[in-house]
Design a protein around this motif. Structure first.
Motif, PDB file in Angstrom:
ATOM      1  N   LEU A  85       0.831  -1.209   0.000  1.00 26.65           N
ATOM      2  CA  LEU A  85       0.000   0.000   0.000  1.00 26.65           C
ATOM      3  C   LEU A  85       0.866   1.259   0.000  1.00 26.65           C
ATOM      4  CD1 LEU A  85      -2.952   1.023   0.227  1.00 26.65           C
ATOM      5  CD2 LEU A  85      -2.730   0.835   2.706  1.00 26.65           C
ATOM      6  N   ASP A  86       2.063   1.149   0.559  1.00 28.66           N
ATOM      7  CA  ASP A  86       2.924   2.337   0.634  1.00 28.66           C
ATOM      8  C   ASP A  86       3.372   2.822  -0.740  1.00 28.66           C
ATOM      9  OD1 ASP A  86       2.639   2.349   3.307  1.00 28.66           O
ATOM     10  OD2 ASP A  86       4.584   1.439   3.762  1.00 28.66           O
ATOM     11  N   ALA A  87       3.204   1.970  -1.768  1.00 30.26           N
ATOM     12  CA  ALA A  87       3.587   2.395  -3.119  1.00 30.26           C
ATOM     13  C   ALA A  87       2.516   3.281  -3.756  1.00 30.26           C
ATOM     14  CB  ALA A  87       3.824   1.171  -3.994  1.00 30.26           C
ATOM     15  N   GLU A  88       1.408   3.463  -3.057  1.00 31.63           N
ATOM     16  CA  GLU A  88       0.316   4.287  -3.601  1.00 31.63           C
ATOM     17  C   GLU A  88       0.400   5.689  -3.030  1.00 31.63           C
ATOM     18  OE1 GLU A  88      -1.499   3.097  -6.034  1.00 31.63           O
ATOM     19  OE2 GLU A  88      -0.339   1.259  -5.758  1.00 31.63           O
ATOM     20  N   THR A  89       0.363   6.670  -3.919  1.00 36.03           N
ATOM     21  CA  THR A  89       0.502   8.039  -3.413  1.00 36.03           C
ATOM     22  C   THR A  89      -0.773   8.853  -3.575  1.00 36.03           C
ATOM     23  OG1 THR A  89       1.330   8.722  -5.575  1.00 36.03           O
ATOM     24  CG2 THR A  89       2.985   8.134  -3.914  1.00 36.03           C
ATOM     25  N   SER A  90      -1.734   8.334  -4.376  1.00 38.95           N
ATOM     26  CA  SER A  90      -2.867   9.237  -4.614  1.00 38.95           C
ATOM     27  C   SER A  90      -4.232   8.683  -4.198  1.00 38.95           C
ATOM     28  CB  SER A  90      -2.878   9.671  -6.085  1.00 38.95           C
ATOM     29  OG  SER A  90      -2.536   8.604  -6.903  1.00 38.95           O
ATOM     30  N   LEU A  91      -4.236   7.735  -3.283  1.00 34.29           N
ATOM     31  CA  LEU A  91      -5.533   7.268  -2.784  1.00 34.29           C
ATOM     32  C   LEU A  91      -6.069   8.266  -1.756  1.00 34.29           C
ATOM     33  CD1 LEU A  91      -4.712   3.476  -2.223  1.00 34.29           C
ATOM     34  CD2 LEU A  91      -6.254   4.419  -3.972  1.00 34.29           C
ATOM     35  N   ALA A  92      -7.380   8.451  -1.747  1.00 34.05           N
ATOM     36  CA  ALA A  92      -7.979   9.357  -0.755  1.00 34.05           C
ATOM     37  C   ALA A  92      -7.663   8.827   0.644  1.00 34.05           C
ATOM     38  CB  ALA A  92      -9.481   9.420  -0.970  1.00 34.05           C
ATOM     39  N   PRO A  93      -7.285   9.700   1.585  1.00 34.36           N
ATOM     40  CA  PRO A  93      -6.857   9.222   2.902  1.00 34.36           C
ATOM     41  C   PRO A  93      -7.893   8.351   3.605  1.00 34.36           C
ATOM     42  CG  PRO A  93      -6.476  11.588   2.666  1.00 34.36           C
ATOM     43  CD  PRO A  93      -7.175  11.144   1.425  1.00 34.36           C
TER      44      PRO A  93
END
Ligand SMILES: CN1c2c(nc(N)[nH]c2=O)NC[C@@H]1CNc1ccc(C(=O)N[C@@H](CCC(=O)N[C@@H](CCC(=O)N[C@@H](CCC(=O)O)C(=O)O)C(=O)O)C(=O)O)cc1
Ligand SMILES: N[C@@H](CCS)C(=O)O
Ligand SMILES: [Zn+2]
Length: 761
Positions: free
Chosen positions: A350-358
């Motif tokens: 999951l840490d590779a994702e930068t643009s998911l809504a918090p």
């Protein structure tokens, strides 16, 4: 709420059933494809693979997992690896194990997966109800199981040298044999299970080798036990684990089951056998607890409790998991906390994702995070580690949309019905068409990547897409196809493209999951109520239609497939979510029709895949699957032709479902299954159009005119020629233009010949 179990709790360990192989940035795909191109050596490929394995063990250890699996790595597929290891390869292709040189071994291995000129590869099919595909072993009395390869031992030793005493994972003998097919040279009535005793001898030898190398525990995967077929094979299960349990030199055995519960009969057999541990999926259908209660617990057999969902991406509700694990402690003396299945089916980190809504991100866990969850649960139970379970309980992001719900509530039964008699446009006998996609060239993919990075303007990107559509339309006209397509050049993937345009869906940047071999997908995340803010495909289809007088078929992905190839919310029944997707697609279908498109295809490639593994659940599934498709497609005028498409054979089980979809034309894979479905539909007096795939697009091989002609002649012997459509068995996106063009020319010529003969008859 804070939970602090007693500090002197029982010894509870943590583990996972398996881990993704592809690498966090699809390093394995790139390394293999580079090797295929001849740009790198076998040695370089092996080095990348060893690095990925080491990274995987390290990530699991860092996450705190106690017992780390090995041999979950594969260059292509673990079923193929098992067949190769036991020398069970068809005679048309040489056995990798018999080659001296590493390079030749690898070449032969990949030939089994991809074929070579004159020798088709092993067939590929779905791995249970997942979007992973395995290669189907072909067995006959002449294939003799013998241990000829040491992959699990070598990977165990490699891990040991790096400081990890792993648990080698093997595909279990029962699942292996029941997932195989009967080779053409086998006598009538012979079944692969007849090889069981010989195969068990080979497993015994392998267990001894693993014990000698220092393995203390081995995992044998038996997911087949979650199916009716596996449950019915309980006698063979008993025979298998009696034999393996009695083996003299062996590590401890963990028999792992997943993709559903296995029923009390199989569980009793395992409990009473000598295997030391049993893995149960306690997520998928909730019946695992009942099975355990029915056999009065496992006693001294270790229970490996799959309480963390291994195939969906939601965070585990720790509070509830602790409660369930507490119940289990009463039913077994020894417990491990685990995932419900291998983590092969979820993205890595999951840490590779930068643009998911918090607020969405907070509710998610990928493979690394799930490994952390099992480890934490293990510590909470055995060491009494305190945890604020309130903070770790996933909050349902509650993305509900009252408008969607009100629209669905207002629908009457007529929203699901088309008139029985709908005429349609003048029909051509043996009309030729394709399934939708044309080759996705690397230029196209590069342009899309550049556009995504902001290095190519939308205007320029769209110009490139229009140029590709021009090319595809001109090519189809030249070939002489009857119903054309725009070629889907704007799509990264047939599910992700739509998910990017629908409310209620999120997509990932790096959430890759292996689909087959080096091919991966990024399943989107369906987290909330689904709706369509604006048209998704109309611009491209109408552009294509403006370039030709021939009809262009609009192309959409259906509700079941949108669900099957996504990670879906679990807070409401799939049936409800499917209806929402169906309604959004209905809007798109209406817009396409309004724009003058007269043929609309709604792909339900995954209709067969989502079919429950157990018969008793199938009717309910088909009811909602069919309803959502009909909701998407029933709003059109009688004269509009609705097409649907399904890939992969073995449709006979859902032939009733196909009829119930009530599409005007259904295209299906049939080339490899010798038109069996067409025969079945013919027997049932099916009146709508059917397009049996006349050649296999999964192979680069170009079929000859005569071959296609023979398939068509077989098809016309079963159903009326006016109802027959002529098409390949799936989209052409994985093929190159040269082979796609030649194959389509041959297909059109074959249709012309058969049509001429029918007209003269
Ligand atoms: C019909 N099938 C599908 C299934 N599931 C789906 N979700 N979609 C399907 O179509 N299940 C059953 C079958 C399985 N078949 C396939 C067939 C082909 C693929 C495949 O080709 N996958 C591609 C990735 C596709 C994709 O997302 N493409 C994107 C991104 C491309 C990319 O990697 N870009 C690079 C840069 C490009 C470059 O420089 O060349 C990057 O981002 O780094 C796109 O086209 O935009 C694969 O490569 O594995 C999968 C399943
Ligand atoms: N329309 C899609 C269906 C694949 S299953 C395609 O042609 O690729
Ligand atoms: Zn298909």
């Amino acid at each position: 709420m804070s939970t602090t179990p007693t500090a002197s709790g029982p010894s509870v360990r943590s583990t996972v059933h398996g881990y993704p192989r592809i690498g966090p940035r699809r390093e394995l795909k790139r390394a293999i494809e580079s090797y295929w191109k001849g740009a790198t050596t076998a040695r370089e490929l092996d080095d990348v693979a060893a690095g990925l394995r080491r990274d995987a063990y390290t990530r699991l250890r860092e996450a705190g997992v106690d017992d780390i699996p090995s041999n979950t790595f594969s260059y292509y597929d673990h079923v193929l690896d098992t067949a190769v290891m036991f020398d069970l390869v068809p005679s048309r292709l040489p056995s990798p194990a018999r080659a001296e040189e590493r390079d030749e071994r690898l070449r032969r291995y990949f030939a089994l997966a991809r074929g070579v000129q004159g020798a088709p590869p092993l067939e590929m099919t779905k791995w249970f109800d997942t979007n992973y595909h395995y290669l189907v072993p072909e067995l006959s009395p002449s294939t003799r199981p013998r241990l000829v390869d040491d992959k699990p031992v070598a990977e165990f030793r490699e891990a040991l040298d790096a400081g990890f005493r792993t648990r080698p994972v093997l595909l279990g003998p029962l699942t292996f044999l029941l997932s195989a097919k009967v080779a053409d040279d086998a006598p009538e009535g012979w079944e692969p299970i007849e090889l069981l005793d010989q195969l068990l001898d080979a497993y015994v030898r392998l267990l001894a080798d693993l014990a000698a190398a220092g393995a203390t525990e081995v995992q044998l995967d038996e997911p087949i036990l979650a199916t009716d077929e596996g449950r019915a094979a309980v006698g063979y299960l008993e025979r298998s684990y009696k034999r393996l349990g009695e083996a003299e030199e062996r590590p401890s055995l963990l028999v792992s089951t997943y993709f559903g519960s296995i029923g009390p009969a199989a569980l009793r057999v395992l409990k009473e056998s000598r295997v030391e541990a049993v893995g149960l999926d306690l997520v998928t259908d909730g019946e695992g607890f009942e099975d355990l209660a029915a056999v009065s617990g496992l006693g001294s057999t270790r229970l490996v409790a799959g309480v963390v969902d291994g195939r969906n991406v939601w965070r585990t509700d720790l509070s509830s998991a602790i409660g369930r694990l507490g119940t289990l402690l009463a039913l077994t003396d020894e417990l491990s906390v685990s995932t419900s299945c291998s983590l092969l089916h979820v993205p890595i980190d999951l840490d590779a994702e930068t643009s998911l809504a918090p607020e969405l991100r907070e509710a998610l866990a990928f493979a690394v995070q799930k490994a952390g969850e099992v480890a934490l649960l293990g510590r909470i139970l055995s060491e009494g580690e305190a945890v604020d379970t309130g903070a770790s309980t996933p909050r349902n992001p509650a993305f509900t949309d009252a408008r969607v719900r009100a629209r669905l509530d207002a629908l009457g039964p007529d929203a699901y019905e088309r008139p029985e008699d709908r005429g349609g446009p003048d029909r051509v006998t043996l009309a030729t068409t394709t399934i939708g996609s044309f080759p996705q060239t690397s230029e196209l993919r590069r342009s899309r990547a550049a556009h995504r990075r902001g290095e190519l303007s939308t205007e320029e990107y769209h110009r490139i897409l229009r140029a590709e559509i021009d090319r595809v339309i001109a090519l189809q006209e030249d070939i002489g196809l009857d119903v054309l397509v725009h070629g889907e050049p704007e799509r990264n993937d047939m599910v992700q493209y739509f998910a990017e345009r629908l409310e209620g869906y999120a997509t990932t940047e790096n959430g890759w999951v292996q689909s087959y071999g080096t091919r991966c997908v990024r399943p989107p995340i369906l987290f909330g109520d689904v709706s369509r803010p604006e048209p998704m495909t109309v611009e491209w289809i109408t552009y294509a239609q403006s370039r030709t007088e021939k009809p262009v078929k609009g192309m959409l992905t259906g509700p079941v497939t949108m669900l099957a190839w996504s990670f879906v919310r679990t807070d409401q029944p799939l049936a409800e979510t499917a209806r929402q997707v169906g309604l959004a697609l209905r809007d798109e279908v209406a817009d396409l029709e309004r724009a003058g498109i007269r043929h609309i295809q709604v792909d339900e490639a995954a209709l067969r895949e989502l079919l429950p593994l157990r018969e008793e659940r199938r009717e309910e599934y088909l009811d909602w699957a069919v309803a959502s498709f009909r909701l998407a497609t029933s709003g059109v005028a009688p004269s509009t032709t609705i097409h649907t498409h399904m890939c992969y054979s073995e449709f006979n089980r859902i032939v009733g479902g196909i009829e119930a979809l009530d599409a005007d034309v259904t295209s299906v894979e049939a080339a490899r299954s010798r038109m069996e479905l067409v025969e079945a539909l013919g027997r049932r007096g099916y009146k709508r159009g059917i397009g049996p795939g006349v050649y296999d697009i999964h192979s680069p091989r170009v079929p000859s005119v005569e071959e296609i002609e023979a398939s068509l002649r077989l098809a016309v012997s079963h159903v009326e020629a006016a109802n027959l459509w002529v098409n390949p068995d799936c989209g052409l996106k994985t093929r190159g233009y040269a082979e796609a063009e030649q194959a389509l020319r041959n297909m059109v010529e074959a249709a012309r010949r058969v049509r001429t003969d029918l007209a003269e008859a």
